[in-house]
Design an enzyme around this catalytic site. Sequence first.
Site, PDB file in Angstrom:
ATOM      1  N   THR A 123     -68.100  85.328  12.659  1.00 24.07           N
ATOM      2  CA  THR A 123     -69.339  86.114  12.547  1.00 24.07           C
ATOM      3  C   THR A 123     -69.220  87.387  13.385  1.00 24.07           C
ATOM      4  O   THR A 123     -69.003  87.324  14.588  1.00 24.07           O
ATOM      5  CB  THR A 123     -70.526  85.257  13.023  1.00 24.07           C
ATOM      6  OG1 THR A 123     -70.607  84.111  12.173  1.00 24.07           O
ATOM      7  CG2 THR A 123     -71.831  86.035  12.960  1.00 24.07           C
ATOM      8  N   GLU A 155     -69.568  82.243   6.848  1.00 21.84           N
ATOM      9  CA  GLU A 155     -69.776  80.791   6.667  1.00 21.84           C
ATOM     10  C   GLU A 155     -71.245  80.464   6.905  1.00 21.84           C
ATOM     11  O   GLU A 155     -71.910  81.144   7.673  1.00 21.84           O
ATOM     12  CB  GLU A 155     -68.872  80.004   7.627  1.00 21.84           C
ATOM     13  CG  GLU A 155     -68.962  80.394   9.100  1.00 21.84           C
ATOM     14  CD  GLU A 155     -70.079  79.764   9.882  1.00 21.84           C
ATOM     15  OE1 GLU A 155     -70.663  78.780   9.381  1.00 21.84           O
ATOM     16  OE2 GLU A 155     -70.397  80.262  10.974  1.00 21.84           O
ATOM     17  N   PHE A 156     -71.706  79.402   6.234  1.00 22.48           N
ATOM     18  CA  PHE A 156     -73.083  78.939   6.426  1.00 22.48           C
ATOM     19  C   PHE A 156     -73.050  77.439   6.729  1.00 22.48           C
ATOM     20  O   PHE A 156     -73.717  76.643   6.077  1.00 22.48           O
ATOM     21  CB  PHE A 156     -73.925  79.243   5.174  1.00 22.48           C
ATOM     22  CG  PHE A 156     -73.942  80.713   4.812  1.00 22.48           C
ATOM     23  CD1 PHE A 156     -74.767  81.603   5.496  1.00 22.48           C
ATOM     24  CD2 PHE A 156     -73.103  81.212   3.817  1.00 22.48           C
ATOM     25  CE1 PHE A 156     -74.767  82.962   5.189  1.00 22.48           C
ATOM     26  CE2 PHE A 156     -73.100  82.567   3.501  1.00 22.48           C
ATOM     27  CZ  PHE A 156     -73.930  83.449   4.192  1.00 22.48           C
ATOM     28  N   LEU A 157     -72.190  77.076   7.679  1.00 20.41           N
ATOM     29  CA  LEU A 157     -71.982  75.659   7.978  1.00 20.41           C
ATOM     30  C   LEU A 157     -72.808  75.239   9.181  1.00 20.41           C
ATOM     31  O   LEU A 157     -72.700  75.848  10.242  1.00 20.41           O
ATOM     32  CB  LEU A 157     -70.493  75.402   8.288  1.00 20.41           C
ATOM     33  CG  LEU A 157     -69.475  75.974   7.302  1.00 20.41           C
ATOM     34  CD1 LEU A 157     -68.054  75.725   7.810  1.00 20.41           C
ATOM     35  CD2 LEU A 157     -69.674  75.345   5.934  1.00 20.41           C
ATOM     36  N   LEU A 268     -89.083  74.868   9.855  1.00 17.67           N
ATOM     37  CA  LEU A 268     -90.454  75.095  10.327  1.00 17.67           C
ATOM     38  C   LEU A 268     -90.941  73.893  11.129  1.00 17.67           C
ATOM     39  O   LEU A 268     -92.099  73.514  11.035  1.00 17.67           O
ATOM     40  CB  LEU A 268     -91.372  75.374   9.128  1.00 17.67           C
ATOM     41  CG  LEU A 268     -91.284  76.806   8.562  1.00 17.67           C
ATOM     42  CD1 LEU A 268     -91.964  76.910   7.213  1.00 17.67           C
ATOM     43  CD2 LEU A 268     -91.892  77.822   9.524  1.00 17.67           C
ATOM     44  N   CYS A 278     -74.974  79.397  17.670  1.00 14.08           N
ATOM     45  CA  CYS A 278     -75.149  80.417  16.630  1.00 14.08           C
ATOM     46  C   CYS A 278     -76.447  81.210  16.736  1.00 14.08           C
ATOM     47  O   CYS A 278     -76.410  82.425  16.901  1.00 14.08           O
ATOM     48  CB  CYS A 278     -75.040  79.762  15.267  1.00 14.08           C
ATOM     49  SG  CYS A 278     -73.510  78.843  15.085  1.00 14.08           S
TER      50      CYS A 278
END
Length: 448
Positions: A123, A155-157, A268, A278
């Site tokens: 990132t 990445e979206f891990l 939420l 992160c």
Amino acid sequence: MKISVLGTGYVGLVTGASFASLGHDVICVDIDQNKINKINDGKSPFFEPKLDDLLLTVVKNKKLKATNNLNDALEHSELTFIAVGTPSTPAGIDLAQIKSAAKMVGTYLKTSNRYHVVVVKSTVVPGTTESIIKEELETSSGKKIGAFGLCMNPEFLREGCAVDDFLNPDRIVIGSLDEKSKSIMNQLYSGFSCPVVNTNPTNAEFIKYSTNTLLATLISFSNEIATLCENIPGADADTVMKGLYLDQRLTTIDSNKIRKNPSIVSYLYPGPGYGGSCFPKDLFALRLHAKNLNINTPLLDSVHEVNETRPKKAVQLLEKKLGNLTGKTIAVLGLAFKQDTDDVRMSPSIAIIKLLLDRGANVKAYDPLVHSLSPETFAKNIQYTNEISECLKGANAACIITPWKEFKDADWNFLISNMSQPILFDMRNILIQNNLSKNIDLIRIGKI
Ligand code: UGA
């Protein structure tokens, strides 16, 4: 395809092992020989559900191996993911590792006659791939983009479910600078059925940041609602939020199934604030990047501020019930920043323990995976225990900070008898109130 992956942290190793499980030939590169040995034995150097099983299979099938020989890995691959760390420093994210990786790859490219695609997985703030990384590669290789490919593929891990997230993505984002690398990357991901966003590297970097900062914003929003509820007689954040989740613009699923079917709503949930490596890092990096561009980010600044105050607000709720905490024994349940991981980076538990120790409380702690925190983190001692009941023994209050299933499923009506006072603080609102005996004095998030 023949793939090399630089860096065997959770992003690099999950990426490598998952591609290997899909039939690609993967070489993972790291400088740490211990990690390399473990991976070659089919074991993950860190805890991540499903990763050990995946690694064992792909190592056995000779689809993945680990090495410290970068040139050999580059020589035997056509595509290289850079997945090294980009740690946070007060001056912004530290690009030393990624620059050094780009330089080494560029030096290899100088002598290679083949077309090679370099893919940034780490990132980095918007614009980094097209400026710093591109420059580093072009300078060290003496070649221009086109002679080799450069892409940004965020990445979206989520830690704790990274393997499932990799194999079942909701989208794939490919930021490319030339048609050839774009086409190779699209081919690499052709087996996935989700939408693919093809764009430039800067947008790809921004998609990653906007996703993480939006999710952090949702959490801070729900925490602000909880703070308000904590000060309005009759209000209960749990009920308020459940009513909110049912708005079909947010979700189309039954509120009882929300935790099983992730949607935007799963961010939420009020609690002790977000942690991990992160959200805090990415929010900080983007705000600092904006500041350097002379742009104000009042919304993101507030998201951070709300998060910073959460642990203090939680301790205040405890004080409201217990009075002065000096000499009181508090059982802290959960040290990891979230369930299903042993990662304690920026864990709200650490901030809360610090506040408890500052107020003179004695802290006992239990986490299913984390058995101690680094001694540098705390000047004073914490008493670590091996099970919930041991942790609760003699405690004046117990605080569930990490939403582990073990805490949700525990027999609280039985366990509470171990404590000096039956005060239970559910900081994640995971317990079902109706199942708890009336003897338990329950504190919940978002309720007076
Ligand atoms: C996050 C993103 O979810 C991933 O998509 C992304 O790839 C990853 O960061 C990254 O940038 O590498 P992760 O940090 O592993 O993943 O964890 P999350 O499950 O997103 O949770 C982050 C924090 O928010 C945790 O402390 C969690 O307890 C907290 N949280 C989450 C809440 O306090 N309330 C919620 O409703 C949801």
